[in-house]
Design an enzyme around this catalytic site. Structure first.
Site, PDB file in Angstrom:
ATOM      1  N   PRO A  92      42.112 -10.554   8.270  1.00  0.00           N
ATOM      2  CA  PRO A  92      40.702 -10.304   8.601  1.00  0.00           C
ATOM      3  C   PRO A  92      39.769 -11.271   7.877  1.00  0.00           C
ATOM      4  O   PRO A  92      38.611 -11.427   8.264  1.00  0.00           O
ATOM      5  CB  PRO A  92      40.458  -8.860   8.149  1.00  0.00           C
ATOM      6  CG  PRO A  92      41.622  -8.466   7.336  1.00  0.00           C
ATOM      7  CD  PRO A  92      42.743  -9.395   7.619  1.00  0.00           C
ATOM      8  N   GLU A 119      48.133  -4.910   1.482  1.00  0.00           N
ATOM      9  CA  GLU A 119      46.890  -5.652   1.227  1.00  0.00           C
ATOM     10  C   GLU A 119      47.038  -7.142   1.521  1.00  0.00           C
ATOM     11  O   GLU A 119      46.173  -7.944   1.157  1.00  0.00           O
ATOM     12  CB  GLU A 119      46.439  -5.454  -0.229  1.00  0.00           C
ATOM     13  CG  GLU A 119      46.044  -4.034  -0.564  1.00  0.00           C
ATOM     14  CD  GLU A 119      45.023  -3.453   0.403  1.00  0.00           C
ATOM     15  OE1 GLU A 119      44.075  -4.160   0.766  1.00  0.00           O
ATOM     16  OE2 GLU A 119      45.216  -2.292   0.813  1.00  0.00           O
ATOM     17  N   ARG A 161      49.206 -18.556  27.871  1.00  0.00           N
ATOM     18  CA  ARG A 161      48.646 -18.742  29.216  1.00  0.00           C
ATOM     19  C   ARG A 161      47.995 -20.119  29.389  1.00  0.00           C
ATOM     20  O   ARG A 161      47.672 -20.519  30.502  1.00  0.00           O
ATOM     21  CB  ARG A 161      47.693 -17.603  29.596  1.00  0.00           C
ATOM     22  CG  ARG A 161      46.434 -17.511  28.808  1.00  0.00           C
ATOM     23  CD  ARG A 161      45.731 -16.188  29.085  1.00  0.00           C
ATOM     24  NE  ARG A 161      45.187 -16.059  30.428  1.00  0.00           N
ATOM     25  CZ  ARG A 161      44.065 -16.625  30.851  1.00  0.00           C
ATOM     26  NH1 ARG A 161      43.375 -17.394  30.028  1.00  0.00           N
ATOM     27  NH2 ARG A 161      43.628 -16.438  32.078  1.00  0.00           N
ATOM     28  N   ASP A 176      37.397 -19.068  33.413  1.00  0.00           N
ATOM     29  CA  ASP A 176      37.410 -17.939  32.482  1.00  0.00           C
ATOM     30  C   ASP A 176      36.179 -17.940  31.588  1.00  0.00           C
ATOM     31  O   ASP A 176      35.595 -18.995  31.340  1.00  0.00           O
ATOM     32  CB  ASP A 176      38.613 -18.045  31.520  1.00  0.00           C
ATOM     33  CG  ASP A 176      39.909 -17.595  32.157  1.00  0.00           C
ATOM     34  OD1 ASP A 176      39.846 -16.911  33.182  1.00  0.00           O
ATOM     35  OD2 ASP A 176      40.975 -17.946  31.611  1.00  0.00           O
TER      36      ASP A 176
HETATM   37  N1  SAM Z   1      42.983  -6.095   2.303  1.00  0.00           N
HETATM   38  C1  SAM Z   1      42.910  -6.930   3.442  1.00  0.00           C
HETATM   39  C2  SAM Z   1      41.455  -7.369   3.663  1.00  0.00           C
HETATM   40  O1  SAM Z   1      40.566  -6.545   3.525  1.00  0.00           O
HETATM   41  O2  SAM Z   1      41.249  -8.554   4.032  1.00  0.00           O
HETATM   42  C3  SAM Z   1      43.381  -6.182   4.685  1.00  0.00           C
HETATM   43  C4  SAM Z   1      44.845  -6.090   4.805  1.00  0.00           C
HETATM   44  S1  SAM Z   1      45.337  -5.350   6.324  1.00  0.00           S
HETATM   45  C5  SAM Z   1      45.416  -3.666   5.911  1.00  0.00           C
HETATM   46  C6  SAM Z   1      47.026  -5.819   6.471  1.00  0.00           C
HETATM   47  C7  SAM Z   1      47.306  -7.004   7.349  1.00  0.00           C
HETATM   48  O3  SAM Z   1      46.908  -6.728   8.684  1.00  0.00           O
HETATM   49  C8  SAM Z   1      46.601  -8.291   7.008  1.00  0.00           C
HETATM   50  O4  SAM Z   1      47.186  -8.959   5.927  1.00  0.00           O
HETATM   51  C9  SAM Z   1      46.747  -9.055   8.314  1.00  0.00           C
HETATM   52  O5  SAM Z   1      48.035  -9.604   8.459  1.00  0.00           O
HETATM   53  C10 SAM Z   1      46.584  -7.933   9.345  1.00  0.00           C
HETATM   54  N2  SAM Z   1      45.211  -7.819   9.855  1.00  0.00           N
HETATM   55  C11 SAM Z   1      44.361  -6.788   9.662  1.00  0.00           C
HETATM   56  N3  SAM Z   1      43.210  -6.975  10.303  1.00  0.00           N
HETATM   57  C12 SAM Z   1      43.302  -8.166  10.937  1.00  0.00           C
HETATM   58  C13 SAM Z   1      42.418  -8.923  11.748  1.00  0.00           C
HETATM   59  N4  SAM Z   1      41.187  -8.501  12.031  1.00  0.00           N
HETATM   60  N5  SAM Z   1      42.843 -10.102  12.241  1.00  0.00           N
HETATM   61  C14 SAM Z   1      44.083 -10.549  11.947  1.00  0.00           C
HETATM   62  N6  SAM Z   1      44.971  -9.882  11.173  1.00  0.00           N
HETATM   63  C15 SAM Z   1      44.590  -8.702  10.667  1.00  0.00           C
END
Ligand code: SAM
Length: 250
Positions: A92, A119, A161, A176
């Site tokens: 994220p 995390e 795609r 698109d």
């Molecule tokens: N503590 C992290 C933070 O706040 O940035 C969040 C960790 S999340 C619970 C666990 C994993 O989910 C991340 O390491 C990532 O691989 C994935 N993930 C969660 N949200 C995501 C998003 N919006 N885009 C891409 N991957 C995501």
């Protein structure tokens, strides 16, 4: 294109066997390998996480299983003739995954995904592999998922795609939403198919007119309407000069 995914939930990637991506695999346009991160653990409990340095809630994914997994995936790929790997790290806190990034990734021969849980992964893993290959830290949206596997499915489908020969009609992605060109930054407007009348609802007359210029103009106006309503931030990035040029061509 070759794709490798390292995850603690290999079964989460089963959808890569169906629909567009599944067909691309069957045709040999995509080579997909899904690996279980726990195969690179050496303790009785197959541990992949530990408590965070500095304290705080949650767990962090350990360096060793990821390092051993990525070394092994890279060695296997090179052995089979793969080249030009890029590491795709869903997080994220990454840069937004957009159509532009999808196009960039679709031009690479080999993508290695590291969907995390808990995390996230100890930072040293990304820092280590960033010295060997391009790293794309990408977020699929401003929300937090429990893990990165859903993000891998999203990125894979958006990229697949765009690969030559994967869509039945190569023109399909030209109009698109987010496609480059005069309509860049405009969302696609509404679409209709037969029958022309359904539950007292008719399709717009212009679509039956056979007049390509008028139809194109109508589609552009609808795209503008929808973008203004749903994504005012995109409208700011539109180039009105490109529209004028297109109007002269109609
Ligand atoms: N503590 C992290 C933070 O706040 O940035 C969040 C960790 S999340 C619970 C666990 C994993 O989910 C991340 O390491 C990532 O691989 C994935 N993930 C969660 N949200 C995501 C998003 N919006 N885009 C891409 N991957 C995501």
């Amino acid at each position: 294109m070759r794709l490798d995914v390292v995850t603690i939930f290999p079964e989460y990637l089963d959808p890569l066997n169906v629909s567009l991506v599944g067909k691309a695999r069957a045709r040999g346009q995509l080579l997909v390998h899904v690996h279980d991160l726990r195969s690179w653990t050496h303790d009785r409990h197959n541990t992949v996480d530990d408590t965070p340095y500095g304290g705080g809630p949650g767990m962090v994914m350990k360096t060793d299983p990821w390092g051993d997994a990525l070394d092994s995936v890279l060695a296997d790929g090179y052995e089979t003739g793969a080249h030009g790997p890029a590491l795709i790290v869903p997080t994220p806190s990454g840069r937004p995954f957009t159509q532009e990034v999808a196009v960039e990734l679709s031009e690479r021969p080999w993508l290695i995904f590291t969907p995390a849980r808990y995390e996230g992964i100890d930072r040293r893993v990304v820092d280590e592999y960033a010295t060997r290959m391009p790293v794309y830290e990408v977020s699929i949206g401003d929300y937090v998922l429990a893990g990165g596997e859903a993000a891998v499915l999203v990125v894979t489908e958006a990229v697949a795609r765009l690969l030559p020969g994967v869509l039945g009609n190569a023109e399909s992605h030209r109009d698109d939403s987010f496609a480059p060109g005069a309509m860049a930054n405009l969302l696609e407007g509404p679409v209709y198919t037969k029958p022309p009348r359904w539950r007292e609802r008719e399709i717009p007359d212009v679509l039956l007119s056979g007049h390509h210029g008028k139809i194109a103009r109508w589609r552009r106006d609808e795209a503008l309407r929808r973008t203004t309503a749903n994504r005012p931030d995109l409208i700011e990035r539109c180039d009105p000069k490109a529209f004028d040029k297109k109007d002269r061509e109609m």
